[in-house]
Design an enzyme around this catalytic site. Sequence first.
Site, PDB file in Angstrom:
ATOM      1  N   GLU A 135       8.790 -15.204  -9.434  1.00 26.34           N
ATOM      2  CA  GLU A 135       8.261 -13.670  -9.024  1.00 26.34           C
ATOM      3  C   GLU A 135       7.861 -12.735 -10.090  1.00 26.34           C
ATOM      4  O   GLU A 135       6.772 -12.500 -10.418  1.00 26.34           O
ATOM      5  CB  GLU A 135       9.296 -13.025  -8.301  1.00 26.34           C
ATOM      6  CG  GLU A 135       9.423 -13.017  -6.857  1.00 26.34           C
ATOM      7  CD  GLU A 135      10.408 -12.374  -6.227  1.00 26.34           C
ATOM      8  OE1 GLU A 135      10.380 -11.658  -5.197  1.00 26.34           O
ATOM      9  OE2 GLU A 135      11.735 -11.980  -6.898  1.00 26.34           O
ATOM     10  N   CYS A 149       0.951  -1.173   0.070  1.00 23.48           N
ATOM     11  CA  CYS A 149       0.020   0.090  -0.082  1.00 23.48           C
ATOM     12  C   CYS A 149       0.832   1.289   0.120  1.00 23.48           C
ATOM     13  O   CYS A 149       2.108   1.194   0.446  1.00 23.48           O
ATOM     14  CB  CYS A 149      -0.929   0.031   1.124  1.00 23.48           C
ATOM     15  SG  CYS A 149      -1.921  -1.281   1.429  1.00 23.48           S
ATOM     16  N   ARG A 200       5.313  -0.535  -4.644  1.00 25.10           N
ATOM     17  CA  ARG A 200       4.961  -1.100  -3.359  1.00 25.10           C
ATOM     18  C   ARG A 200       3.709  -2.008  -3.633  1.00 25.10           C
ATOM     19  O   ARG A 200       3.670  -3.108  -2.755  1.00 25.10           O
ATOM     20  CB  ARG A 200       4.504   0.103  -2.274  1.00 25.10           C
ATOM     21  CG  ARG A 200       5.603   0.985  -2.108  1.00 25.10           C
ATOM     22  CD  ARG A 200       5.037   1.938  -1.154  1.00 25.10           C
ATOM     23  NE  ARG A 200       4.666   1.371   0.136  1.00 25.10           N
ATOM     24  CZ  ARG A 200       5.580   1.308   1.163  1.00 25.10           C
ATOM     25  NH1 ARG A 200       6.608   1.727   1.045  1.00 25.10           N
ATOM     26  NH2 ARG A 200       5.201   1.071   2.436  1.00 25.10           N
ATOM     27  N   LYS A 260       6.206  -4.691  -2.810  1.00 21.74           N
ATOM     28  CA  LYS A 260       7.755  -4.322  -2.521  1.00 21.74           C
ATOM     29  C   LYS A 260       8.029  -4.480  -1.040  1.00 21.74           C
ATOM     30  O   LYS A 260       8.883  -5.269  -0.713  1.00 21.74           O
ATOM     31  CB  LYS A 260       8.246  -2.773  -3.022  1.00 21.74           C
ATOM     32  CG  LYS A 260       9.647  -2.735  -2.803  1.00 21.74           C
ATOM     33  CD  LYS A 260      10.380  -3.816  -3.613  1.00 21.74           C
ATOM     34  CE  LYS A 260      11.981  -3.302  -3.528  1.00 21.74           C
ATOM     35  NZ  LYS A 260      12.824  -4.392  -4.162  1.00 21.74           N
ATOM     36  N   TRP A 262      -3.766  -2.449  -1.195  1.00 19.13           N
ATOM     37  CA  TRP A 262      -3.178  -3.937  -1.529  1.00 19.13           C
ATOM     38  C   TRP A 262      -4.298  -4.731  -0.609  1.00 19.13           C
ATOM     39  O   TRP A 262      -4.185  -4.538   0.504  1.00 19.13           O
ATOM     40  CB  TRP A 262      -1.848  -4.262  -1.379  1.00 19.13           C
ATOM     41  CG  TRP A 262      -1.222  -5.445  -1.833  1.00 19.13           C
ATOM     42  CD1 TRP A 262      -0.753  -5.900  -2.998  1.00 19.13           C
ATOM     43  CD2 TRP A 262      -1.362  -6.803  -1.102  1.00 19.13           C
ATOM     44  NE1 TRP A 262      -0.484  -7.191  -3.053  1.00 19.13           N
ATOM     45  CE2 TRP A 262      -0.858  -7.804  -2.062  1.00 19.13           C
ATOM     46  CE3 TRP A 262      -1.661  -7.227   0.230  1.00 19.13           C
ATOM     47  CZ2 TRP A 262      -0.677  -9.035  -1.641  1.00 19.13           C
ATOM     48  CZ3 TRP A 262      -1.595  -8.357   0.451  1.00 19.13           C
ATOM     49  CH2 TRP A 262      -0.970  -9.512  -0.490  1.00 19.13           C
ATOM     50  N   GLU A 270      17.780 -18.332  -4.918  1.00 20.49           N
ATOM     51  CA  GLU A 270      17.662 -16.905  -5.301  1.00 20.49           C
ATOM     52  C   GLU A 270      16.976 -16.784  -6.766  1.00 20.49           C
ATOM     53  O   GLU A 270      16.138 -16.088  -7.360  1.00 20.49           O
ATOM     54  CB  GLU A 270      18.747 -15.728  -4.856  1.00 20.49           C
ATOM     55  CG  GLU A 270      18.334 -14.207  -5.390  1.00 20.49           C
ATOM     56  CD  GLU A 270      17.165 -13.596  -5.034  1.00 20.49           C
ATOM     57  OE1 GLU A 270      17.042 -12.515  -5.224  1.00 20.49           O
ATOM     58  OE2 GLU A 270      16.687 -14.236  -3.818  1.00 20.49           O
ATOM     59  N   LYS A 289      13.378 -15.356  -8.444  1.00 22.07           N
ATOM     60  CA  LYS A 289      13.244 -14.375  -9.249  1.00 22.07           C
ATOM     61  C   LYS A 289      12.439 -14.672 -10.297  1.00 22.07           C
ATOM     62  O   LYS A 289      11.859 -13.963 -11.041  1.00 22.07           O
ATOM     63  CB  LYS A 289      14.597 -13.763  -9.758  1.00 22.07           C
ATOM     64  CG  LYS A 289      15.607 -12.962  -8.781  1.00 22.07           C
ATOM     65  CD  LYS A 289      15.034 -11.541  -8.740  1.00 22.07           C
ATOM     66  CE  LYS A 289      14.623 -11.498  -7.523  1.00 22.07           C
ATOM     67  NZ  LYS A 289      14.863 -11.781  -5.881  1.00 22.07           N
ATOM     68  N   ASN A 324      -2.604   2.221   5.830  1.00 19.85           N
ATOM     69  CA  ASN A 324      -2.053   1.074   5.583  1.00 19.85           C
ATOM     70  C   ASN A 324      -1.892   0.122   6.602  1.00 19.85           C
ATOM     71  O   ASN A 324      -1.728   0.795   7.945  1.00 19.85           O
ATOM     72  CB  ASN A 324      -0.496   1.406   5.182  1.00 19.85           C
ATOM     73  CG  ASN A 324      -0.667   2.049   3.903  1.00 19.85           C
ATOM     74  OD1 ASN A 324      -1.507   2.104   3.101  1.00 19.85           O
ATOM     75  ND2 ASN A 324       0.612   2.588   3.467  1.00 19.85           N
ATOM     76  N   GLY A 325      -2.139  -1.295   6.726  1.00 21.42           N
ATOM     77  CA  GLY A 325      -1.928  -2.186   7.930  1.00 21.42           C
ATOM     78  C   GLY A 325      -3.254  -3.060   7.941  1.00 21.42           C
ATOM     79  O   GLY A 325      -3.998  -2.991   7.153  1.00 21.42           O
ATOM     80  N   HIS A 329      17.798 -37.025  -4.443  1.00 19.69           N
ATOM     81  CA  HIS A 329      16.799 -37.382  -3.525  1.00 19.69           C
ATOM     82  C   HIS A 329      15.413 -36.909  -3.591  1.00 19.69           C
ATOM     83  O   HIS A 329      14.634 -36.611  -2.968  1.00 19.69           O
ATOM     84  CB  HIS A 329      17.289 -36.631  -2.129  1.00 19.69           C
ATOM     85  CG  HIS A 329      18.519 -37.561  -1.570  1.00 19.69           C
ATOM     86  ND1 HIS A 329      18.585 -38.622  -0.845  1.00 19.69           N
ATOM     87  CD2 HIS A 329      19.763 -36.974  -1.806  1.00 19.69           C
ATOM     88  CE1 HIS A 329      19.785 -38.805  -0.515  1.00 19.69           C
ATOM     89  NE2 HIS A 329      20.659 -37.859  -1.217  1.00 19.69           N
TER      90      HIS A 329
END
Length: 612
Positions: free
Chosen positions: A492, A2, A27, A607, A74, A485, A489, A100-101, A508
């Site tokens: 995402e 947000c 964000r 973000k 968001w 990582e 990426k 926000n929150g 395995h």
Amino acid sequence: MCGIVAYVGHREAAPLIIKGLKRLEYRGYDSAGIALLNGHGLKVYKKKGKVSDLENELKGKELLAQVGIGHTRWATHGEPNDINAHPHYSTSRKLAIIHNGIIENYASIKQSLINKGYTFDSATDTEVLIKFIEDIQTNMYCNLEEAVRIALHEIVGAYAIVIIDEENPAQLIAARKGSPLVIGVGENEFFFASDATPIIEYTKEVVYLDDYEIAIVKDNELIIKNLANEDIAPYVETVELELEAIEKGGYDHFMLKEIFEQPRSIADSMRGRINLENASLLLGGLRDYLDKIAKTDRIVIVACGTSWHAGLVGEYLLEELARVNVEVEYASEFRYRNPIIKEGDIVIAISQSGETADTMAALELAKSKGAIILGVCNVVGSSIARITHAGVYTHAGPEIGVASTKAFTAQVTVLSLIAIATAHKKGTISQDLYRELLFGLDAIPAKVEKILKSAEKIKDISKLFTFASNFIFLGRGLNFPVALEGALKLKEISYIHAEGYPAAEMKHGPIALIDEDMPVVFIATKDNSYEKIVSNIQEVKARKGRVIAIITEGDTLIPKMVDFVIEVPRTNDLLLPLITSIPLQLISYYIAVLRGRNVDQPRNLAKSVTVE
């Protein structure tokens, strides 16, 4: 998560707020809205979708106003739609709020208000909050400032809020707990935002609001109080951020710009800390704590997402060089069990934004148990920077792309510096290795620059895998976190399912997935596990897997075995993650672009995750 922008002063509020909301798009959000107050009253306009959709909604409207609030939402409570978008009116429609929150006890407050006859248009916790505030103001015969203070005593959860009041057109009231809020101080004008990016065009003088603080702007004055109604002197800081740093600078996407900024961001993370003339290393932020770090027998690293992967690299480095026991924890898990933390333990939090909710909660838990808490973050003045005993900034500059790139390598750089400094303090590495690592780090930016010159080749390879539905990334030792990582990426930003594994674990389970349609990315540099990696590659090729190998320049063996190779310069084994991560970032970027994805704002992601 947000974004908040608000303004009161002498400028036209609407264009300033819209521009600010665009600066906060990185964000993550699913709807946007604005409330403006002028001689015609308080008007709210909001729309599901992008800020550009809100702009279209505003065409032809009366927008002249010098006070206003804006928000990018968001979704948490209630689906993304026009009604659930912020701002939200109070019952009288004389107040409006952006938030926000998450208000955790909103349901009980809402039921209490329903019992009093209140109705609700949205499914949000935010509408409950503003109607609760107005109910207090009406029934307790107090002013808005006092009503906000009383309400926040009853609230459980996280919030950054700004409230606009039709009856006080030169006033804004804001408060925070757990979600960031910064106040820009201008000449007879004030700006509110989730971070400094919407503000720096107008002023670099800012006040960072702390938890449990309320800010009141009225009569061209900023007043800050705590929830006990005690005055707090505003602490004005100067933001060291240039406007061009948050623009694309000619690149197609912020992510690509940030990938190509890494030679500079890595160098900036070392600047003033390494002195090659006398082969010395100084971390000013840890000056008073390095001795305690060197003497501890346990370090716990807490982080989320990409920062967690950087923490895994830090674990390898600290254990290898400083010979200290290190544990790396997901902050989101650490806070919800009963971790064994004792006085004298070192807990290091890693966060790009310095605002990650789970990481901050983990720090507070560790602090309550007597641990020394340290921070590695990128944003000066962020919450983690303020609550920790000490720490080291990464100096990567603003990272706008949601998928972290330069923040990861900056974090690894700083963790490398911490590991080397600790080892040197303890005497667990030789002077020769100490010098070799310092000179090796100093050479990393040029090596990254060299890799970036092969971007077109990497793009050509990426084109061949645009329609893949799965990927596996494999590495050993320090390159295992890089594999994790790389997989993250790709997931995402391209929405391709990808997994990262230690190469030795392939047998395995994951080897069952290998066939001619499965791309496998090996990080196969010439380090102490090279021969083992070669064997793993042969196992994949025997099952017709398509292999992309990240190899050391001059390697003649692996290119004969695999489908594609990407070369990286030779470097010390302990510094490999700083260069092997770069090709994986580019592969993910190009595949995502070729698939038509919004790489800077991937779906469902934010973000900075400032709520649970």
